[in-house]
Design a protein around this motif. Structure first.
Motif, PDB file in Angstrom:
ATOM      1  N   ARG A 150      39.529 -24.431 -19.571  1.00 13.80           N
ATOM      2  CA  ARG A 150      40.160 -24.836 -20.848  1.00 13.80           C
ATOM      3  C   ARG A 150      39.196 -25.690 -21.670  1.00 13.80           C
ATOM      4  NH1 ARG A 150      45.033 -26.890 -23.416  1.00 13.80           N
ATOM      5  NH2 ARG A 150      44.832 -29.081 -23.967  1.00 13.80           N
ATOM      6  N   LYS A 151      38.622 -26.701 -21.007  1.00 18.87           N
ATOM      7  CA  LYS A 151      37.729 -27.606 -21.731  1.00 18.87           C
ATOM      8  C   LYS A 151      36.475 -26.872 -22.203  1.00 18.87           C
ATOM      9  CE  LYS A 151      38.870 -32.111 -20.007  1.00 18.87           C
ATOM     10  NZ  LYS A 151      38.306 -33.382 -19.651  1.00 18.87           N
ATOM     11  N   CYS A 152      35.950 -26.013 -21.345  1.00 17.88           N
ATOM     12  CA  CYS A 152      34.708 -25.306 -21.680  1.00 17.88           C
ATOM     13  C   CYS A 152      34.951 -24.339 -22.843  1.00 17.88           C
ATOM     14  CB  CYS A 152      34.186 -24.569 -20.449  1.00 17.88           C
ATOM     15  SG  CYS A 152      32.518 -23.929 -20.675  1.00 17.88           S
ATOM     16  N   SER A 153      36.096 -23.641 -22.811  1.00 14.88           N
ATOM     17  CA  SER A 153      36.425 -22.710 -23.905  1.00 14.88           C
ATOM     18  C   SER A 153      36.576 -23.469 -25.221  1.00 14.88           C
ATOM     19  CB  SER A 153      37.732 -21.960 -23.590  1.00 14.88           C
ATOM     20  OG  SER A 153      37.634 -21.285 -22.367  1.00 14.88           O
ATOM     21  N   ALA A 154      37.251 -24.623 -25.157  1.00 15.24           N
ATOM     22  CA  ALA A 154      37.454 -25.430 -26.375  1.00 15.24           C
ATOM     23  C   ALA A 154      36.115 -25.939 -26.904  1.00 15.24           C
ATOM     24  CB  ALA A 154      38.384 -26.604 -26.072  1.00 15.24           C
TER      25      ALA A 154
END
Length: 867
Positions: free
Chosen positions: A374-378
């Protein structure tokens, strides 16, 4: 004769190992006994014997024996008798192929620990033997050797690529590459992981085999094993950073592959692949390489931004009200105080953008601090929005509509996160949609799901700049009203997000908040009684930021009456050793600066305590330096924060601080702090020295002869902030000293001229240097004017962007007087001087007259040079 254990000794060691695993025995005592056995030279022989030879024992006991041996190696290896060390090494290599994966891994860890004790040089047979064992027909031997080699490559990658070991990589890399085709996925995975250790360091042996390496990776692209796929993705991400030239010919296929892998069913593989987009965004070829793929990539990244089921469980996503549950101490991140740096005001606003970036400010869910998909995609969407700007929106807007109004809260939440992630890069393109979107987001602040409320806080903070640019009643007022309600939310996570978002809004809105101050203070003060430990620290930040943003408007009896009692109550509650003092002191420093004379009723105990904190820390540092074995090193952050609060008091109270300084030994303490080994202590000392110079110079003046040489030696741009504050303090001192500054000019002028001519010097330091040079010229023009030709051009370019203020005024007066002394020094750069003068909006009348006078002087002196 090979060492053999004594049966009684062996049983004793085994019993201790068993006891230390049992929940019933006093484990601490058992471990102490094991530690005491280190005095027997062959105790470590027993441990290796249990690990490698006692096959009748259970695996956990054997492994524990190896781990205790590993700790002994770490702590006492240099004291091992040579025959014991040799026995252990031999046993490790002979048993690396143990049938048990746990025992193999333990032996691998033990080998690596011995190797890391500087033993790679004195164990010459280790690497050749491990590489040789890779050829074994026995799977266990091959896998065990590879496990050990992987750990050695991780720990000693630089050493393996050095002449100290005759560059073993020249043999190892080609050897590893052969195993990319091995029939066992575990072995293939080990082989890639080993080679991957040498990509970032550009090891020569790998660079010589780079094409074979890349071909071998491509051959493994469709591997059925998730660990192999993960290592292939990791390799491609690192190659993108260091050898993009080799990937460019294959970029289309690599992107297609990474699009597939970013959706891998194994989240660890998807996370490694997602890093690719983050890394590609930093490469100059990003736009060209990715343009045709956005239509596929954007939906994949957006999909990756949903919370997974495990995230929701970890975040207690179904717990709505938890405000009464006390925080566990490990939830609270250590705080680091950022020392005070003196900056000037620019025409665009306060301070300067982009010099002090807060690394955590965009962390939308920092309680789940593990990096995840999630964090990496954001983060990837955020950086790509900064590369593609509005071109991203046609791919995003149709998706956003479906997400933001979705009945499933998880999907709706991810849509709000998407909107926040693109805020910086796509702001221009988003403006037409914001009048509709912002009210929807404000509505989401009341959502029944806490995770939706918290992400709405974060996303709204990313659009705070736009909100503030609109008429206040349109969005600012409703946003502020709802955010203040969320500050009092029943969910701790929402409280935290709302407090952080409100601090961002305060920074953007500044004095726009003045009409609502009473309402804001009521909420923040009410939160004091409501918050648990962690959020209390964030609340201090919100109050400090409010004080910075509205300044002297806070100095009203009604506001002081609301704000100060709870702050002082906390201040009295906390002990001198409590690290919660850091954020509270920072907060009080901002409040003291804003309240000015309004802080007077509270200043005496606050001042005294700060002086005590500095004194205590210095005394502890002294004791530690004399007897480090008996005393602990002090935490100097206590002293730094105290110095910064004293600065805030001096700045806020001005002349009122005089009596406090007179009754304390602060000047003596300051003399010691200015010579501290820690740069941050010196940085805060020089800020305080400058503020005391402005507030009560008679107390500073007797110390100038001792202080100036210290200031001179700190004009070292290697420590930017220290140098900056020392420069500023010199400027303030010379304005007070006047002509008496003359004996000290030689201590500082050459360094200042050197700094102003350095390439890549940060803007703030250049500006402070220019101001100080101008001020030195103002008080001692005869001494400084001869150097005009060496600094006039960078001087002019440094000061063309700052607002009209007192500092700028004194600096320009200094330049004009120096031109009077040495007009020839400006002739070559006259056009730059004109440009700098043109930056004035409204100079005082006598300064304007000086400009005309000196334009005329230069003009007459050299008409032929000016067209």
């Amino acid at each position: 004769m090979e060492w053999q254990p004594d049966e009684q000794g062996l049983q004793q060691v085994l019993q201790l190992l068993k006891d230390s695993q049992s929940p019933d025995t006093a484990t601490q005592r058992t471990l102490q006994k094991l530690e005491q056995l280190n005095q027997f030279p062959d105790f470590n022989n027993y441990l290796i014997f249990v690990l490698t030879s006692l096959k009748s024992e259970d695996e956990p006991t054997r492994s524990l024996s190896g781990l205790i041996l590993k700790n002994n190696v770490k702590a006492h290896y240099q004291n091992f008798p040579p025959n014991v060390a040799d026995f252990i090494k031999r046993e490790c290599l002979n048993n690396i192929g143990d049938p048990s994966p746990l025992i193999r891994a333990t032996i691998g860890i033990l080998i690596t620990t011995i190797a890391s004790k500087g033993e790679l040089q004195t164990w010459p047979e280790l690497l050749p033997q491990l590489c040789n064992l890779l050829n074994s027909e026995d799977y266990n031997t091959c896998e065990g050797s590879f496990g050990a080699l992987q750990k050695i490559c991780e720990d000693s990658s630089e050493l393996l690529d050095s002449d100290a070991l005759n560059r073993p990589l020249n043999i190892m890399i080609p050897k590893f590459l052969q195993f990319f085709k091995h029939c066992s996925p575990k072995i293939r995975s080990h082989a890639i992981a080993c080679v991957n250790q040498f990509i970032i360091g550009r090891a020569q042996a790998l660079m010589d085999n780079i094409d074979t390496f890349i071909e071998s990776l491509f051959a493994l692209a469709g591997d059925e094993d998730s660990e192999v796929r993960k290592n292939v993705c990791r390799a491609l991400v690192m190659l993108l950073e260091v050898r993009i030239d080799r990937l460019i010919p294959h970029m289309h296929s690599i992107i297609q592959y990474m699009l597939q892998r970013t959706q891998d069913p194994d989240e660890n593989v998807a996370l490694e692949a997602c890093e690719f987009w983050l890394t590609l965004a930093e490469q100059p070829i990003c736009k060209e390489a990715l343009s045709g793929h956005l239509v596929q990539l954007i939906p994949i990244l957006v999909n990756g931004m949903k919370y997974s089921e495990i995230d929701i469980i970890l975040l207690k996503g179904d717990v709505e009200e938890d405000e009464t549950i006390p925080d566990s101490e490990q939830d609270i991140k250590p705080r680091f105080h950022k020392s005070r740096t003196v900056t000037l005001q620019h025409e665009g606003g306060e301070g300067e953008e982009g010099e002090d970036i807060d690394e955590d400010e965009d962390d939308d869910d920092d309680t789940l601090s593990d990096w995840n998909l999630r964090k990496c995609s954001a983060a990837a969407l955020d950086v790509l929005a900064n590369v593609f700007r509005e071109e991203l929106l046609p791919h995003l807007l149709p998706l956003l509509k479906g997400l933001l109004f979705h009945p499933d809260w998880v999907i709706k939440e991810s849509g709000i996160l998407v909107l926040g992630a693109i805020a910086e890069g796509c702001m221009q393109g988003m403006v037409p949609y914001l009048p509709e979107l912002i009210p929807h987001l404000i509505q989401c602040l009341c959502d029944k799901k806490a995770l939706v409320r918290s992400i709405a806080c974060w996303t709204l903070s990313r659009y705070a700049h736009w909100v503030v640019s609109q008429p206040p009643d349109a969005h600012l007022k409703p946003l502020m009203t709802e955010l203040l309600k969320r500050i009092l939310d029943g969910n701790k996570r929402v409280q935290e997000a709302a407090c952080s978002a409100f601090a961002t809004l305060e920074e953007e809105a500044c004095t726009e908040l003045v009409p609502y101050l009473s309402f804001i203070l009521d909420t923040l003060v009410f939160a004091f009684g409501k918050y648990q430990h962690k959020n209390l620290l964030i609340l201090y930040d919100a109050i400090g930021t409010l004080a910075d943003s509205v300044g002297h408007h806070l100095n009203q009896p009604e506001y002081i009456q609301k704000l100060m009692p709870p702050l002082i109550a906390k201040w009295n509650e906390l002990k001198d050793e409590d690290k919660d003092l850091f954020p509270l002191l920072e907060c009080l420093s901002s409040v003291a600066t804003a309240l000015q004379s309004g802080f007077l009723p509270y200043c005496e105990p606050v001042y005294q305590r700060c002086v005590t904190l500095v004194q205590k820390t210095l005394a502890q540092a002294m004791m530690y330096s004399q007897q480090p074995d008996q005393y602990e090193a002090p935490d100097k952050d206590f002293m730094i924060v105290a110095l910064d609060l004293l600065s805030g008091l001096a700045e806020g109270l001005g002349g009122h601080v005089d009596t406090l300084v007179a009754r304390s030994n602060i000047m003596t303490l300051l003399f010691q702090c200015m010579q501290d080994t820690m740069p941050e202590v010196r940085q805060s000392s020089f800020a305080l020295l400058g503020d005391l110079t402005k507030a009560c110079f008679p107390h500073v003046k007797p110390c100038i002869a001792e202080f100036m040489p210290i200031l001179g030696t700190n004009l070292n741009p290697e420590f930017i902030s220290v140098c900056n504050n020392a420069t500023w303090a010199i400027g303030e001192i010379c304005m007070q000293m006047g002509v008496e500054m003359q004996p000290y000019i030689a201590m500082v002028l050459n360094q200042l001229v050197e700094i102003i001519n350095r390439p890549n010097t940060p803007k703030t330091l250049l500006e402070n240097t220019a101001i100080t040079i101008g001020r030195l010229g103002y008080v001692c023009p005869q001494e400084v004017a001869p150097m005009l030709p060496q600094f006039i051009r960078p001087w002019c370019t440094s000061l063309r962007n700052i607002r009209d203020n007192e500092e700028k005024d004194s600096a320009f007066r200094g330049i004009c007087i120096m031109i009077g002394v040495n007009p020839g020094g400006v002739v070559q750069d006259f056009i730059f001087f004109c440009d700098a003068v043109a930056s004035w909006v409204n100079p005082k009348d006598d300064l304007r007259d000086m400009f005309y006078k000196y334009f005329d002087t230069i003009w007459r002196r050299s008409p032929k040079n000016i067209g």
